[in-house]
Write an enzyme that holds these catalytic residues in place. Structure first.
Site, PDB file in Angstrom:
ATOM      1  N   VAL A  63       0.777  -1.146  -0.064  1.00 30.65           N
ATOM      2  CA  VAL A  63      -0.009   0.182  -0.158  1.00 30.65           C
ATOM      3  C   VAL A  63       0.920   1.289  -0.084  1.00 30.65           C
ATOM      4  O   VAL A  63       0.341   2.376  -0.287  1.00 30.65           O
ATOM      5  CB  VAL A  63      -1.111   0.081   1.209  1.00 30.65           C
ATOM      6  N   ASN A  89      -7.241  -1.168   6.092  1.00 30.54           N
ATOM      7  CA  ASN A  89      -6.883  -1.874   7.418  1.00 30.54           C
ATOM      8  C   ASN A  89      -5.358  -2.070   7.516  1.00 30.54           C
ATOM      9  O   ASN A  89      -4.840  -2.444   8.489  1.00 30.54           O
ATOM     10  CB  ASN A  89      -7.665  -3.247   7.230  1.00 30.54           C
ATOM     11  N   SER A 141      -6.698   3.537  15.644  1.00 32.82           N
ATOM     12  CA  SER A 141      -6.435   2.851  16.809  1.00 32.82           C
ATOM     13  C   SER A 141      -6.532   3.510  17.953  1.00 32.82           C
ATOM     14  O   SER A 141      -6.327   4.929  17.869  1.00 32.82           O
ATOM     15  CB  SER A 141      -4.792   2.223  16.812  1.00 32.82           C
ATOM     16  N   TYR A 154       3.766   4.774  15.467  1.00 29.24           N
ATOM     17  CA  TYR A 154       2.400   4.341  15.238  1.00 29.24           C
ATOM     18  C   TYR A 154       1.286   4.966  15.689  1.00 29.24           C
ATOM     19  O   TYR A 154       0.269   5.348  14.885  1.00 29.24           O
ATOM     20  CB  TYR A 154       2.489   2.945  16.242  1.00 29.24           C
ATOM     21  N   ALA A 156       1.375   8.450  16.029  1.00 28.28           N
ATOM     22  CA  ALA A 156       1.349   9.465  15.064  1.00 28.28           C
ATOM     23  C   ALA A 156       0.478   8.888  13.935  1.00 28.28           C
ATOM     24  O   ALA A 156      -0.357   9.972  13.185  1.00 28.28           O
ATOM     25  CB  ALA A 156       2.730  10.062  14.721  1.00 28.28           C
ATOM     26  N   SER A 157       0.789   7.839  13.123  1.00 22.15           N
ATOM     27  CA  SER A 157       0.023   7.120  12.168  1.00 22.15           C
ATOM     28  C   SER A 157      -1.224   7.311  12.235  1.00 22.15           C
ATOM     29  O   SER A 157      -1.930   7.632  11.281  1.00 22.15           O
ATOM     30  CB  SER A 157       0.904   6.112  11.403  1.00 22.15           C
ATOM     31  N   LYS A 158      -1.548   6.788  13.174  1.00 22.13           N
ATOM     32  CA  LYS A 158      -3.045   6.337  13.687  1.00 22.13           C
ATOM     33  C   LYS A 158      -3.654   7.617  13.943  1.00 22.13           C
ATOM     34  O   LYS A 158      -5.093   7.666  13.694  1.00 22.13           O
ATOM     35  CB  LYS A 158      -3.343   5.468  14.624  1.00 22.13           C
ATOM     36  N   ILE A 187      -6.982  -6.093  20.195  1.00 22.80           N
ATOM     37  CA  ILE A 187      -7.306  -7.152  19.490  1.00 22.80           C
ATOM     38  C   ILE A 187      -6.490  -8.432  19.280  1.00 22.80           C
ATOM     39  O   ILE A 187      -5.207  -8.011  18.972  1.00 22.80           O
ATOM     40  CB  ILE A 187      -8.043  -6.659  18.265  1.00 22.80           C
TER      41      ILE A 187
HETATM   42  N1  LIG Z   1      -4.359  -5.989  16.716  1.00 25.72           N
HETATM   43  C1  LIG Z   1      -4.716  -4.945  17.378  1.00 25.72           C
HETATM   44  O1  LIG Z   1      -4.754  -4.881  19.012  1.00 25.72           O
HETATM   45  C2  LIG Z   1      -4.972  -3.596  16.877  1.00 25.72           C
HETATM   46  C3  LIG Z   1      -5.313  -2.594  17.485  1.00 25.72           C
HETATM   47  C4  LIG Z   1      -5.597  -1.337  16.939  1.00 25.72           C
HETATM   48  C5  LIG Z   1      -5.409  -1.188  15.494  1.00 25.72           C
HETATM   49  N2  LIG Z   1      -4.987  -2.146  14.906  1.00 25.72           N
HETATM   50  C6  LIG Z   1      -4.802  -1.882  13.385  1.00 25.72           C
HETATM   51  O2  LIG Z   1      -5.733  -3.191  12.646  1.00 25.72           O
HETATM   52  C7  LIG Z   1      -5.021  -3.179  11.515  1.00 25.72           C
HETATM   53  C8  LIG Z   1      -4.809  -4.855  11.207  1.00 25.72           C
HETATM   54  O3  LIG Z   1      -3.987  -5.226  12.230  1.00 25.72           O
HETATM   55  P1  LIG Z   1      -4.068  -6.799  12.578  1.00 25.72           P
HETATM   56  O4  LIG Z   1      -3.781  -6.800  14.191  1.00 25.72           O
HETATM   57  O5  LIG Z   1      -4.921  -7.563  12.207  1.00 25.72           O
HETATM   58  O6  LIG Z   1      -2.485  -7.029  12.017  1.00 25.72           O
HETATM   59  P2  LIG Z   1      -1.933  -8.245  11.380  1.00 25.72           P
HETATM   60  O7  LIG Z   1      -0.507  -8.038  11.447  1.00 25.72           O
HETATM   61  O8  LIG Z   1      -2.576  -9.722  11.538  1.00 25.72           O
HETATM   62  O9  LIG Z   1      -2.329  -8.021   9.802  1.00 25.72           O
HETATM   63  C9  LIG Z   1      -1.723  -6.999   9.135  1.00 25.72           C
HETATM   64  C10 LIG Z   1      -2.062  -7.325   7.430  1.00 25.72           C
HETATM   65  O10 LIG Z   1      -1.486  -6.157   6.728  1.00 25.72           O
HETATM   66  C11 LIG Z   1      -0.514  -6.632   5.518  1.00 25.72           C
HETATM   67  N3  LIG Z   1       0.280  -5.916   5.260  1.00 25.72           N
HETATM   68  C12 LIG Z   1       1.483  -5.356   6.129  1.00 25.72           C
HETATM   69  N4  LIG Z   1       1.953  -4.412   5.161  1.00 25.72           N
HETATM   70  C13 LIG Z   1       1.407  -4.185   4.376  1.00 25.72           C
HETATM   71  C14 LIG Z   1       1.781  -3.398   3.205  1.00 25.72           C
HETATM   72  N5  LIG Z   1       2.563  -2.454   3.202  1.00 25.72           N
HETATM   73  N6  LIG Z   1       0.765  -3.320   2.115  1.00 25.72           N
HETATM   74  C15 LIG Z   1      -0.244  -4.321   2.149  1.00 25.72           C
HETATM   75  N7  LIG Z   1      -0.713  -4.863   3.181  1.00 25.72           N
HETATM   76  C16 LIG Z   1       0.272  -5.044   4.037  1.00 25.72           C
HETATM   77  C17 LIG Z   1       0.076  -7.875   6.232  1.00 25.72           C
HETATM   78  O11 LIG Z   1       0.532  -8.876   5.289  1.00 25.72           O
HETATM   79  C18 LIG Z   1      -1.168  -8.554   7.354  1.00 25.72           C
HETATM   80  O12 LIG Z   1      -1.886  -9.438   6.345  1.00 25.72           O
HETATM   81  C19 LIG Z   1      -3.782  -2.586  11.408  1.00 25.72           C
HETATM   82  O13 LIG Z   1      -3.898  -1.380  10.781  1.00 25.72           O
HETATM   83  C20 LIG Z   1      -3.592  -2.139  12.688  1.00 25.72           C
HETATM   84  O14 LIG Z   1      -2.678  -1.204  13.112  1.00 25.72           O
HETATM   85  C21 LIG Z   1      -4.757  -3.530  15.299  1.00 25.72           C
END
Ligand SMILES: NC(=O)c1ccc[n+]([C@@H]2O[C@H](COP(=O)([O-])OP(=O)(O)OC[C@H]3O[C@@H](n4cnc5c(N)ncnc54)[C@H](O)[C@@H]3O)[C@@H](O)[C@H]2O)c1
Length: 246
Positions: A63, A89, A141, A154, A156-158, A187
């Site tokens: 992305v 996402n 987030s 992280y 700052a990005s969010k 999560i």
């Molecule tokens: N897990 C949590 O507690 C939590 C909390 C708040 C926010 N989030 C956000 O939710 C989203 C999903 O997180 P998750 O926990 O499922 O993580 P995860 O690591 O399980 O999944 C992330 C997915 O993004 C893909 N990815 C990574 N870099 C990429 C890129 N440059 N281009 C395309 N795809 C890419 C990975 O291959 C993976 O499939 C993220 O944005 C994360 O910041 C997660």
């Protein structure tokens, strides 16, 4: 089904929260594009959906690559007949204390999490505008709201994603497109499973509802925001965090 006839793109759809969102939107009738940097996991989720009777295709995309985002969105629109729903996402962490965080790691996190959201929105918006209906749903987030030790980049990005969401909502409203952000708390996914017991205990003590979230908790809200029932909701950030950031 409430998403019958819709086409949905889910970035980072190969794992964790993105996978749960893809499965849920497909189960509600949308044809889904699983977009991920990891080809194998994107294909596995697409296969899982097809086996369950849904419609899904897998696409490889970093992305952070703006030109590639344009190409992939065009391809998705051609394959699925348009793009109605975009779920930004894909995200990563490169955690370290501020004084030890390398500028390269800072750049990488901002480039994937924030610029990646911009790249995909910019590329998909043109297609959505032509259809005069759309839903942009960005995964932010709680860390973008309250900060966290070791997560300067992280967080700052969010937080940036929240501001980007509000501008997206304002610029695209006249074309029938809404834009909202979701702020998950903790999560259980591959992203969080590497955290130590100590960090988990600290986070648990912040919760009102004393359990960590499941990817499906996020997918439930995405399905609602993507539906016609959410027609009058835009520019919002909605927390799904068990009360963590309250
Ligand atoms: N897990 C949590 O507690 C939590 C909390 C708040 C926010 N989030 C956000 O939710 C989203 C999903 O997180 P998750 O926990 O499922 O993580 P995860 O690591 O399980 O999944 C992330 C997915 O993004 C893909 N990815 C990574 N870099 C990429 C890129 N440059 N281009 C395309 N795809 C890419 C990975 O291959 C993976 O499939 C993220 O944005 C994360 O910041 C997660």
């Amino acid at each position: 089904m409430r998403l019958d006839g819709r086409q949905a793109v889910i970035t980072g759809g190969g794992s964790g929260i993105g996978r749960a969102i893809a499965l849920r939107l497909a189960s509600e009738g949308a044809s889904v594009a699983i977009v991920d940097i990891n080809e194998a996991s994107a294909s596995a989720v697409a296969t899982e959906i097809e086996k369950a009777g849904g419609t899904a295709r897998a696409y490889v995309l970093d992305v952070a690559d703006a030109d590639a985002a344009v190409e992939v969105m065009k391809q998705v629109a051609e394959d699925l007949g348009g793009i109605g729903i975009l779920v930004n996402n894909a995200g990563i962490t490169r955690d370290n204390l501020l004084i030890r965080m390398s500028p390269d790691d800072w750049d990488l996190v901002l480039k994937i999490n924030l610029k990646g959201t911009f790249n995909c929105t910019r590329a998909a918006a043109r297609i959505m505008m032509a259809g005069r209906w759309g839903r942009v749903i960005n995964i932010s987030s709680v860390i973008g709201q309250i900060g966290n030790i070791g997560q300067a980049s992280y967080g700052a990005s969010k937080a940036g994603i929240v501001a980007l969401t509000k501008t997206t909502a304002r610029e695209l409203a006249s074309r029938g497109i809404t834009a909202n952000a979701i702020a998950p708390g903790f999560i259980e996914t591959p992203m969080t499973e590497k955290l130590s017991e100590k960090v988990r205990d600290g986070l648990n003590s912040m919760l009102i509802i004393k359990r960590f979230g499941k990817p499906e908790d996020i997918a439930n809200l995405v399905a609602f925001l993507a539906s016609d029932e959410a027609d009058y909701i835009t520019a919002q950030t909605i927390n799904v965090d068990g009360g963590m950031a309250s």
